[in-house]
Motif scaffolding. Structure first.
Motif, PDB file in Angstrom:
ATOM      1  N   UNK A   1       0.296  -1.212  -0.007  1.00  0.00           N
ATOM      2  CA  UNK A   1      -0.094   0.316   0.475  1.00  0.00           C
ATOM      3  C   UNK A   1       0.673   1.328  -0.268  1.00  0.00           C
ATOM      4  N   UNK A   2       2.092   1.102   1.454  1.00  0.00           N
ATOM      5  CA  UNK A   2       2.818   2.434   0.761  1.00  0.00           C
ATOM      6  C   UNK A   2       3.493   2.492  -0.498  1.00  0.00           C
ATOM      7  N   UNK A   3       3.883   1.306  -1.194  1.00  0.00           N
ATOM      8  CA  UNK A   3       4.602   1.547  -2.111  1.00  0.00           C
ATOM      9  C   UNK A   3       3.619   2.054  -3.269  1.00  0.00           C
ATOM     10  N   UNK A   4       2.390   1.310  -3.588  1.00  0.00           N
ATOM     11  CA  UNK A   4       1.786   1.944  -4.217  1.00  0.00           C
ATOM     12  C   UNK A   4       1.515   3.749  -4.295  1.00  0.00           C
ATOM     13  N   UNK A   5       0.985   4.435  -2.922  1.00  0.00           N
ATOM     14  CA  UNK A   5       0.863   5.454  -2.669  1.00  0.00           C
ATOM     15  C   UNK A   5       2.087   6.277  -2.997  1.00  0.00           C
ATOM     16  N   UNK A   6       3.485   5.928  -2.891  1.00  0.00           N
ATOM     17  CA  UNK A   6       4.747   6.617  -3.881  1.00  0.00           C
ATOM     18  C   UNK A   6       4.431   6.218  -4.675  1.00  0.00           C
ATOM     19  N   UNK A   7       5.157   5.182  -5.598  1.00  0.00           N
ATOM     20  CA  UNK A   7       4.474   5.096  -7.378  1.00  0.00           C
ATOM     21  C   UNK A   7       3.272   6.034  -7.509  1.00  0.00           C
TER      22      UNK A   7
END
Length: 127
Positions: free
Chosen positions: A106-112
């Motif tokens: 979820x954090x990775x998706x938000x950062x992307x």
């Protein structure tokens, strides 16, 4: 994970009723345990101590802080961990890892998404 959740998980893992769990702690009724499980009461020190005495295979670090495995491995026959309890430990660890992986994803998706947005903002009409 709250202590209320860990206690419910312990009761589920032991495959006993809340009333039976309460009786193992010396309670005649399950009222106090029900209140703890539903967050109306916090477990007192003496209650936690009774749990660890009644179930010596339970890892105190896990019970109190949610750290480590639910059950401990001891050489003492009175606290011997069964194969089933080992499997439950592994299941619990997998559950924790899945929760962490989901959070990281979820954090990775938000950062992307944020990077894409910033990249699109940086590409103005004149570029």
């Amino acid at each position: 994970m709250t202590i209320h959740f860990r206690l419910q998980q312990l009761i589920d893992t032991l495959n006993i009723s809340v009333l039976e769990f309460a009786r193992q702690l010396g309670e005649h009724r399950g009222e106090k345990v029900y209140h703890i499980l539903h967050g109306r009461l916090k477990p007192r020190y003496d209650t936690l101590e009774k749990i660890l005495v009644a179930y010596p295979q339970v890892n105190a670090d896990w019970l109190l802080r949610g750290e480590g495995l639910m059950f401990k491995v001891l050489d003492s026959p009175s606290a011997a961990i069964t194969t089933e309890e080992r499997l439950r430990n592994v299941e619990y660890l997998l559950f924790q890892l899945n929760e962490r992986v989901a959070l990281l994803q979820q954090t990775n998706d938000q950062l992307l998404a944020e990077l894409k947005q910033r990249g699109a903002e940086g590409m103005g009409p004149g570029m």
